[in-house]
Motif scaffolding. Structure first.
Motif, PDB file in Angstrom:
ATOM      1  N   LEU A 173       0.809  -1.218   0.000  1.00 44.77           N
ATOM      2  CA  LEU A 173       0.000   0.000   0.000  1.00 44.77           C
ATOM      3  C   LEU A 173       0.841   1.266   0.000  1.00 44.77           C
ATOM      4  N   GLU A 174       2.102   1.163   0.429  1.00 37.61           N
ATOM      5  CA  GLU A 174       2.912   2.371   0.600  1.00 37.61           C
ATOM      6  C   GLU A 174       3.113   3.100  -0.735  1.00 37.61           C
ATOM      7  N   GLY A 175       3.120   4.412  -0.650  1.00 39.19           N
ATOM      8  CA  GLY A 175       3.290   5.232  -1.832  1.00 39.19           C
ATOM      9  C   GLY A 175       2.019   5.394  -2.643  1.00 39.19           C
ATOM     10  N   ASN A 176       0.949   4.705  -2.247  1.00 39.96           N
ATOM     11  CA  ASN A 176      -0.301   4.749  -3.002  1.00 39.96           C
ATOM     12  C   ASN A 176      -1.478   5.283  -2.190  1.00 39.96           C
ATOM     13  N   ALA A 177      -1.457   5.060  -0.901  1.00 43.84           N
ATOM     14  CA  ALA A 177      -2.650   5.287  -0.090  1.00 43.84           C
ATOM     15  C   ALA A 177      -2.710   6.705   0.457  1.00 43.84           C
ATOM     16  N   ASN A 178      -3.794   7.422   0.150  1.00 45.79           N
ATOM     17  CA  ASN A 178      -4.041   8.683   0.854  1.00 45.79           C
ATOM     18  C   ASN A 178      -5.302   8.566   1.702  1.00 45.79           C
ATOM     19  N   PHE A 179      -5.751   7.325   1.926  1.00 47.66           N
ATOM     20  CA  PHE A 179      -6.873   7.064   2.818  1.00 47.66           C
ATOM     21  C   PHE A 179      -6.317   6.631   4.172  1.00 47.66           C
ATOM     22  N   PRO A 180      -7.065   6.847   5.272  1.00 45.84           N
ATOM     23  CA  PRO A 180      -6.595   6.393   6.583  1.00 45.84           C
ATOM     24  C   PRO A 180      -6.624   4.869   6.688  1.00 45.84           C
ATOM     25  N   ILE A 181      -5.669   4.338   7.426  1.00 44.84           N
ATOM     26  CA  ILE A 181      -5.569   2.900   7.665  1.00 44.84           C
ATOM     27  C   ILE A 181      -5.640   2.677   9.171  1.00 44.84           C
ATOM     28  N   PHE A 182      -6.482   1.741   9.589  1.00 42.26           N
ATOM     29  CA  PHE A 182      -6.639   1.410  11.007  1.00 42.26           C
ATOM     30  C   PHE A 182      -6.228  -0.047  11.207  1.00 42.26           C
ATOM     31  N   ILE A 183      -5.477  -0.300  12.279  1.00 44.49           N
ATOM     32  CA  ILE A 183      -4.963  -1.651  12.524  1.00 44.49           C
ATOM     33  C   ILE A 183      -5.286  -2.083  13.946  1.00 44.49           C
ATOM     34  N   THR A 184      -5.869  -3.262  14.068  1.00 45.20           N
ATOM     35  CA  THR A 184      -6.000  -3.944  15.360  1.00 45.20           C
ATOM     36  C   THR A 184      -5.327  -5.296  15.232  1.00 45.20           C
ATOM     37  N   GLN A 185      -4.249  -5.475  15.966  1.00 44.39           N
ATOM     38  CA  GLN A 185      -3.511  -6.734  16.006  1.00 44.39           C
ATOM     39  C   GLN A 185      -3.537  -7.234  17.443  1.00 44.39           C
ATOM     40  N   HIS A 186      -3.991  -8.477  17.651  1.00 49.07           N
ATOM     41  CA  HIS A 186      -3.979  -9.041  18.998  1.00 49.07           C
ATOM     42  C   HIS A 186      -2.534  -9.163  19.478  1.00 49.07           C
ATOM     43  N   LEU A 187      -2.178  -8.347  20.448  1.00 49.50           N
ATOM     44  CA  LEU A 187      -0.841  -8.357  21.025  1.00 49.50           C
ATOM     45  C   LEU A 187      -0.928  -7.949  22.489  1.00 49.50           C
TER      46      LEU A 187
ATOM     47  N   ILE B 261      -1.251   5.337   9.236  1.00 51.96           N
ATOM     48  CA  ILE B 261      -1.629   4.094   9.896  1.00 51.96           C
ATOM     49  C   ILE B 261      -1.908   4.384  11.362  1.00 51.96           C
ATOM     50  N   HIS B 262      -3.110   4.068  11.814  1.00 56.89           N
ATOM     51  CA  HIS B 262      -3.515   4.269  13.204  1.00 56.89           C
ATOM     52  C   HIS B 262      -3.591   2.894  13.872  1.00 56.89           C
ATOM     53  N   VAL B 263      -2.736   2.648  14.872  1.00 52.71           N
ATOM     54  CA  VAL B 263      -2.626   1.342  15.525  1.00 52.71           C
ATOM     55  C   VAL B 263      -3.385   1.355  16.842  1.00 52.71           C
ATOM     56  N   ALA B 264      -4.233   0.356  17.051  1.00 57.13           N
ATOM     57  CA  ALA B 264      -4.963   0.249  18.318  1.00 57.13           C
ATOM     58  C   ALA B 264      -3.986   0.025  19.468  1.00 57.13           C
ATOM     59  N   PRO B 265      -4.171   0.731  20.587  1.00 55.90           N
ATOM     60  CA  PRO B 265      -3.304   0.504  21.748  1.00 55.90           C
ATOM     61  C   PRO B 265      -3.613  -0.838  22.391  1.00 55.90           C
ATOM     62  N   GLY B 266      -2.788  -1.233  23.331  1.00 53.16           N
ATOM     63  CA  GLY B 266      -2.920  -2.579  23.876  1.00 53.16           C
ATOM     64  C   GLY B 266      -4.022  -2.773  24.888  1.00 53.16           C
ATOM     65  N   ARG B 267      -4.488  -1.707  25.525  1.00 51.45           N
ATOM     66  CA  ARG B 267      -5.443  -1.863  26.629  1.00 51.45           C
ATOM     67  C   ARG B 267      -6.808  -1.260  26.330  1.00 51.45           C
ATOM     68  N   ALA B 268      -7.103  -1.018  25.064  1.00 57.83           N
ATOM     69  CA  ALA B 268      -8.409  -0.477  24.690  1.00 57.83           C
ATOM     70  C   ALA B 268      -8.683  -0.842  23.235  1.00 57.83           C
ATOM     71  N   HIS B 269      -9.971  -0.804  22.874  1.00 62.04           N
ATOM     72  CA  HIS B 269     -10.365  -1.038  21.485  1.00 62.04           C
ATOM     73  C   HIS B 269     -10.331   0.274  20.716  1.00 62.04           C
ATOM     74  N   LEU B 270      -9.982   0.210  19.457  1.00 56.92           N
ATOM     75  CA  LEU B 270     -10.001   1.374  18.581  1.00 56.92           C
ATOM     76  C   LEU B 270     -11.373   1.473  17.933  1.00 56.92           C
ATOM     77  N   SER B 271     -12.029   2.621  18.084  1.00 53.97           N
ATOM     78  CA  SER B 271     -13.270   2.888  17.383  1.00 53.97           C
ATOM     79  C   SER B 271     -13.198   4.313  16.840  1.00 53.97           C
ATOM     80  N   LEU B 272     -14.277   4.787  16.235  1.00 57.55           N
ATOM     81  CA  LEU B 272     -14.268   6.089  15.564  1.00 57.55           C
ATOM     82  C   LEU B 272     -15.532   6.873  15.869  1.00 57.55           C
ATOM     83  N   ALA B 273     -15.428   8.184  15.716  1.00 56.18           N
ATOM     84  CA  ALA B 273     -16.590   9.061  15.848  1.00 56.18           C
ATOM     85  C   ALA B 273     -16.475  10.161  14.804  1.00 56.18           C
TER      86      ALA B 273
END
Length: 362
Positions: free
Chosen positions: A193-207, A241-253
């Motif tokens: 995706l790099e060099g192509n994306a001008n849309f926001p990217i959100f990531i939730t990885q179980h860690l 790229i917006h990465v979800a933190p480890g102790r909360a869920h990422l959501s949007l408003a």
């Protein structure tokens, strides 16, 4: 040499719904202590304890194993050499690496997680298993996969035989969720995706929470896109790229002016994961509607399925990682089996499809 059977077996009746555990450690003292600790907890059934990686591979060929506690440093095959061989098992066994030298949250530990380990736990020296460490270990293990999610990997469904939905014709935001084995797939996807994306990217990885900073740093190295760990109230940035933190869920408003911001939540999810994919998918569906693209990568369980349904209901679209490249096909498999995916692809092809759809209407 025949694998040694654990010293403290649990009766079949009490273990009927328990997690079947194999302990792998070259220290007989550690094997006995861990077997005793887990044997006293009805949520676990210690099915065996062996001294080497070779014995572990022999054991899992002939015994039903859900979880392997694997020592990182052993003579012969070490933990990192045994890990991919265990992950190749069709039963999709979960593996937790125990290490006296590999610090939790270290780069080596993250490498193990990228290779498919479910967790890495720092191990005290033999004879120093304090009550605090035991409590810490048990808590980490029982939260890997809640009993309601402890199902086997769904049968494979490929691009030719699945009930696929039409792909979306808009890409306003991309949300990517993954768990066991998802990190390496995510790196490949983001590189595409790099060099192509001008849309926001959100990531939730179980860690575990203490890996998030290093995970974000690895993402920065893997792509030229800016990477931030999501904070409550943070304005969403295009091409970031917006990465979800480890102790909360990422959501949007979204406010009355249409400005989108991060919302962190601690809502209880069926899957017990922090962070979980479902709240992120639901938030992206609510804010971006038909322009929401959800990607579900390798992982055990069904986290992401409910959120995928929310994206589909709002007119958005989803892509599931294929069976062949997934370490565990539980999460992507559940979305594919539900008929919610528009494509079932390897990570690089996922990136190509997203960029192709985005360019078509850009």
């Amino acid at each position: 040499m025949s694998p040694a059977v654990a010293e403290s077996p649990v009766s079949p009746d009490s273990a009927r719904h328990a997690i079947d555990v194999l302990i792998v450690d070259d220290s007989v003292v550690v094997r006995r202590i861990v077997a005793k600790v887990l044997g006293e907890d009805s949520r676990f059934h210690v099915i065996g304890a062996v001294a080497s990686g070779a014995q572990a591979l022999e054991f899992v060929r002939t015994h039903p194993v859900d979880l392997v506690l694997l020592d990182m440093q052993m003579p012969g095959l070490d933990g990192l050499q045994v890990l991919p061989k265990l992950m190749a098992d069709e039963r999709k066994i979960q593996v937790v690496l125990l290490s006296g030298n590999c610090r939790e949250g270290s780069e080596l530990a993250l490498h193990a997680l990228a290779a498919g380990a479910s967790d890495v736990v720092a191990k005290p020296s033999a004879g120093h298993f304090s009550d605090r460490f035991v409590e810490h270990l048990i808590d980490r293990l029982v939260h890997l996969v809640p009993p309601t999610e402890r199902s086997r990997t769904p049968e494979r469904v490929d691009q030719a035989t699945a009930r696929l939905r039409p792909p979306g014709n808009m890409v306003r935001a991309v949300a990517i969720g993954g768990s066991t084995g998802g990190i390496s797939a995510m790196m490949t996807l983001l590189a595409g995706l790099e060099g192509n994306a001008n849309f926001p990217i959100f990531i939730t990885q179980h860690l575990p929470a203490n890996f998030q900073a290093l995970f974000a740093e690895q993402l920065r190295r893997a792509t030229r896109l800016p990477v931030v760990i999501a904070e409550d109230g943070m304005a969403v940035r295009p091409g970031t790229i917006h990465v979800a933190p480890g102790r909360a869920h990422l959501s949007l408003a979204k406010d009355a002016r249409g400005h989108v911001s991060i919302r962190l939540t601690n809502e209880r999810c069926l899957h017990g994961s922090y962070p979980a994919v479902d709240p992120m998918f639901a938030g992206v569906a609510r804010v971006y509607g038909a322009g929401a693209c959800g990607v579900i990568l390798s992982g055990m369980g069904r986290d992401g399925l409910a959120g995928a349904q929310a994206i589909a209901e709002e007119g958005g679209w989803l892509i599931a990682q294929d069976h062949e490249t997934s370490a565990v096909w539980g999460m992507p498999g559940s979305v594919a089996k539900a008929g919610l995916a528009s494509a079932i692809l390897p990570p690089q092809a996922i990136a190509d499809l997203i960029i192709g759809q985005w360019r078509a209407v850009a």
